[in-house]
Design an enzyme around this catalytic site. Sequence first.
Site, PDB file in Angstrom:
ATOM      1  N   GLU A  11      58.902 -31.216  -6.013  1.00 21.26           N
ATOM      2  CA  GLU A  11      57.871 -30.125  -6.803  1.00 21.26           C
ATOM      3  C   GLU A  11      56.778 -29.595  -5.985  1.00 21.26           C
ATOM      4  OE1 GLU A  11      56.009 -32.424  -9.840  1.00 21.26           O
ATOM      5  OE2 GLU A  11      57.707 -31.834 -11.176  1.00 21.26           O
ATOM      6  N   LYS A  63      53.077 -29.410  -4.550  1.00 24.57           N
ATOM      7  CA  LYS A  63      52.009 -29.937  -4.682  1.00 24.57           C
ATOM      8  C   LYS A  63      50.817 -29.103  -4.843  1.00 24.57           C
ATOM      9  CE  LYS A  63      48.888 -33.886  -3.862  1.00 24.57           C
ATOM     10  NZ  LYS A  63      47.658 -33.506  -3.797  1.00 24.57           N
ATOM     11  N   ASP A 112      47.570 -26.755  -5.433  1.00 20.27           N
ATOM     12  CA  ASP A 112      46.176 -27.303  -5.099  1.00 20.27           C
ATOM     13  C   ASP A 112      45.395 -26.477  -6.179  1.00 20.27           C
ATOM     14  OD1 ASP A 112      44.575 -28.350  -3.375  1.00 20.27           O
ATOM     15  OD2 ASP A 112      44.993 -26.974  -1.732  1.00 20.27           O
ATOM     16  N   TYR A 126      53.371 -31.224 -15.300  1.00 17.29           N
ATOM     17  CA  TYR A 126      54.256 -32.028 -14.205  1.00 17.29           C
ATOM     18  C   TYR A 126      54.589 -33.474 -14.703  1.00 17.29           C
ATOM     19  CZ  TYR A 126      49.962 -33.421 -12.123  1.00 17.29           C
ATOM     20  OH  TYR A 126      48.527 -33.786 -11.870  1.00 17.29           O
ATOM     21  N   LYS A 168      52.594 -34.024   2.816  1.00 15.31           N
ATOM     22  CA  LYS A 168      51.702 -32.875   3.104  1.00 15.31           C
ATOM     23  C   LYS A 168      52.123 -31.980   4.087  1.00 15.31           C
ATOM     24  CE  LYS A 168      47.628 -33.700   1.025  1.00 15.31           C
ATOM     25  NZ  LYS A 168      46.561 -34.526   1.165  1.00 15.31           N
ATOM     26  N   CYS A 225      26.108  -0.040  20.619  1.00 19.29           N
ATOM     27  CA  CYS A 225      27.663  -0.444  21.141  1.00 19.29           C
ATOM     28  C   CYS A 225      27.611  -1.499  22.033  1.00 19.29           C
ATOM     29  CB  CYS A 225      28.486   0.726  20.823  1.00 19.29           C
ATOM     30  SG  CYS A 225      30.246   0.116  21.233  1.00 19.29           S
ATOM     31  N   CYS A 274      30.058   1.015  24.577  1.00 17.87           N
ATOM     32  CA  CYS A 274      29.688   2.001  25.336  1.00 17.87           C
ATOM     33  C   CYS A 274      28.248   2.231  25.128  1.00 17.87           C
ATOM     34  CB  CYS A 274      30.576   3.090  24.538  1.00 17.87           C
ATOM     35  SG  CYS A 274      30.014   3.476  22.851  1.00 17.87           S
ATOM     36  N   CYS A 297      29.945   1.972  15.498  1.00 16.37           N
ATOM     37  CA  CYS A 297      29.654   2.754  16.601  1.00 16.37           C
ATOM     38  C   CYS A 297      29.637   4.281  16.529  1.00 16.37           C
ATOM     39  CB  CYS A 297      30.386   2.323  17.962  1.00 16.37           C
ATOM     40  SG  CYS A 297      30.303   3.445  19.457  1.00 16.37           S
ATOM     41  N   CYS A 302      33.706   6.472  23.144  1.00 15.96           N
ATOM     42  CA  CYS A 302      33.617   4.709  23.368  1.00 15.96           C
ATOM     43  C   CYS A 302      35.051   4.450  23.663  1.00 15.96           C
ATOM     44  CB  CYS A 302      33.307   4.156  22.044  1.00 15.96           C
ATOM     45  SG  CYS A 302      33.459   2.327  21.854  1.00 15.96           S
TER      46      CYS A 302
HETATM   47  S1  IVH Z   1      52.064 -36.062  -9.951  1.00 16.54           S
HETATM   48  C1  IVH Z   1      52.212 -39.691 -11.229  1.00 16.54           C
HETATM   49  N1  IVH Z   1      52.680 -33.841  -9.405  1.00 16.54           N
HETATM   50  O1  IVH Z   1      48.005 -33.957  -6.793  1.00 16.54           O
HETATM   51  C2  IVH Z   1      51.462 -39.108 -10.184  1.00 16.54           C
HETATM   52  N2  IVH Z   1      50.659 -34.515  -8.713  1.00 16.54           N
HETATM   53  O2  IVH Z   1      46.996 -36.463  -5.191  1.00 16.54           O
HETATM   54  C3  IVH Z   1      50.546 -38.249 -10.591  1.00 16.54           C
HETATM   55  N3  IVH Z   1      49.061 -32.517  -8.045  1.00 16.54           N
HETATM   56  O3  IVH Z   1      46.064 -36.006  -9.296  1.00 16.54           O
HETATM   57  C4  IVH Z   1      50.358 -36.845 -10.063  1.00 16.54           C
HETATM   58  N4  IVH Z   1      50.563 -31.090  -8.034  1.00 16.54           N
HETATM   59  O4  IVH Z   1      46.013 -33.370  -9.386  1.00 16.54           O
HETATM   60  C5  IVH Z   1      51.792 -34.630  -9.410  1.00 16.54           C
HETATM   61  N5  IVH Z   1      53.698 -31.746  -8.914  1.00 16.54           N
HETATM   62  C6  IVH Z   1      52.556 -32.578  -9.220  1.00 16.54           C
HETATM   63  C7  IVH Z   1      51.216 -32.012  -8.271  1.00 16.54           C
HETATM   64  C8  IVH Z   1      50.360 -33.177  -8.530  1.00 16.54           C
HETATM   65  C9  IVH Z   1      49.436 -31.288  -7.806  1.00 16.54           C
HETATM   66  C10 IVH Z   1      47.874 -33.310  -8.067  1.00 16.54           C
HETATM   67  C11 IVH Z   1      47.369 -33.804  -9.231  1.00 16.54           C
HETATM   68  C12 IVH Z   1      47.081 -35.557  -8.685  1.00 16.54           C
HETATM   69  C13 IVH Z   1      46.935 -34.914  -7.250  1.00 16.54           C
HETATM   70  C14 IVH Z   1      47.550 -36.332  -6.525  1.00 16.54           C
END
Ligand code: IVH
Length: 695
Positions: A128, A130, A132, A240, A329, A423, A426, A441, A447
Amino acid sequence: MSGKGVSESVPAEAAKRATALRDELAQHNYNYHILDAPTIPDAEYDRLLRELEALEASYPLLVTPDSPTQRVGAAPVAGFAEVQHAEPMLSLGNAFSDDEIDAFSKRLRDRLIAADVETPVGLAFLAEPKIDGAAISIRYEYGQLAQAATRGDGMTGEDVTHNVRTIKSVPLRLQGAHAPTVLEVRGEVFMPRAGFERYNRDAAERGEKVFVNPRNAAAGSLRQLDPRLTARRPLEVFFYGIGKVEGWDVPLRQSEVLKCLEQWGLRSCPDAEVVEGVEGCLDYYRRLGTQRDKLAYDIDGVVYKVDRRDYQRTLGSISRAPRWAIAHKFPAQEELTIVRGVEFQVGRTGALTPVARLEPVFVAGVTVSNATLHNIDELRRKDVRIGDTVIVRRAGDVIPEVVQVVFDRRPQDTRLVELPEYCPVCGSDVVRPEGEAVARCTGGLFCAAQRREALRHFASRKAMDIVGLGTKLIDQLVDADVVRTPADLFRLTAEQLEAMERIGRKSAENLLAALEKSRETTLPRFLFALGIREVGEATAAALATHFGTLEALQGADEDALQSVPDVGPVVATHVRAFFAEQHNADVINDLLACGVRWPEVATSISTNESPLYGKTVVLTGTLSSLSRDDAKAALSALGAKVVSAVSSKTDFVIAGEKAGSKLAKAEALGVAVMDERQLCEWIGPSLQTDKLGNA
Ligand code: IVH
């Protein structure tokens, strides 16, 4: 805490450094979790934390119970009720390389084998993005939303039910008849990029605080005391996982759990996939990496989870992170560096853009030594000074920008940046009209910087398309004072060109041939090439078709101009002002005298009679007989407004080969769908004009 329990065998410097790191990390943790106002990028935080981890690993006696390596998140603040999570909210271990993922997979396999679990060769993972944003746990009781809490320290979070109820993608009641008696769902609340940009634009206009990035926007919005404020924030959620559950025979696989959640109206990320083994994980990582900048939301990596929940149970967790999952990451898009100077660049319209000259720093794969500060107001708002340590951000193809100053690291001797009175290129006066963010300018084509930019624009592909006349050559021609106006380009001789660096006989001849070819153009291209403020490609095409001739356009007053679709008072004023200027009239006459010409514009369909006049049109799929750009220009010329998203306000969708989701949406909304043949019938005459010019 310093020194306590440190044995003789721990060097004094190590103990001192550990204390300093712990204090610094504690401060950053507070800034991030409590104030929602981090002062350093995550990558820097991670580095500090890793340094502390390494120290503690070498000297275990240095570990204290309050070390940031020993806990996740920070304590809740006063003002929100505390919530004990029925099951802890776990965190994730991080990996930064393929090797670390390989090691992760080996660890899993070894543990499973040790536990006598027969594992298939390609273990299935749910991969999945991650997201932000900010983690959330929502408890449903008998299908009703009962409580929502932040993660807090993983055991105790904050009650943010009042805010979460305002998020439209969170159902207040689960769909379907078979909802569990108790269901805790875990997910990520986030602010999509488009919403974030819109929100910040509006907030800046109202003079309110803007957010540094979508993650802070999400976290800050969740921790609002007044839910009415949260309701105005464009927040969304992806679920998730699950916490405590009663009255549900939870399926065997994580991927199936998500499917069930979807059925109850709890949405999960559509970009998740079940993949096989390390290969599958790394392939997913690379694919998502290439799409990263195109996604509607910010991600900082991907997460792999062992799909089978019985394996997850066998593997268990360690210090609040599951052994069965890991975050892989992406390279950081934000880094720290020092501002060595600020210079002002002059653009085509004379706009002065402050650019920070930075201590070179490696960000998301390239070395960045310049970053934009957008305009003087932004520079002031961010209070950037020479000598400051700043966060620079580089995402995708976007120009690197200075996000914020790290005030904790501001030295005593920083220097303020002033808007220059004259400027820098020029020496003409710099003016800044009341209420405008942009300073300009006043030198116009006097210029050299504006001249360079104007010539670049004039020669560009969508304007006069002078092949081979690149930035470097334009700079040389302007510096040598051989070219002052666009018309001078058409008077260039082989000798003049050959006198320039790296231009031989052959390239001089090629360029002269390209110039000869570009003399034969179209009216829309010519109008676009003039670089009238606010007149982009589509507006140029609309003006050309509406007025038919350059003379008619030159003589049009503001009312006449505003009768063109999509031309409002601002554009009309700029067009009038441009043609009213004697200097511009001279350049135009000079260009015509140099042989710049175009075929008559097809006015056989007058715009008002065009079936597309004032209609909103979406192009999708691949067109076989013409390019997307040409189709767009021709449609605009017929008075249509070409937009990218399908909505109930769309009049027509023109679908080429392999049309996908936009076509589906049009059909779902009952929007009229046309094919390429119909398109060609509509734009036939104007298309021909365009083709002639391009030939
Ligand atoms: S699973 C069982 N899945 O990342 C593990 N976390 O660094 C629990 N996060 O606290 C987290 N996308 O806020 C999981 N697809 C994803 C995620 C995700 C973002 C965040 C979440 C977690 C943090 C951990």
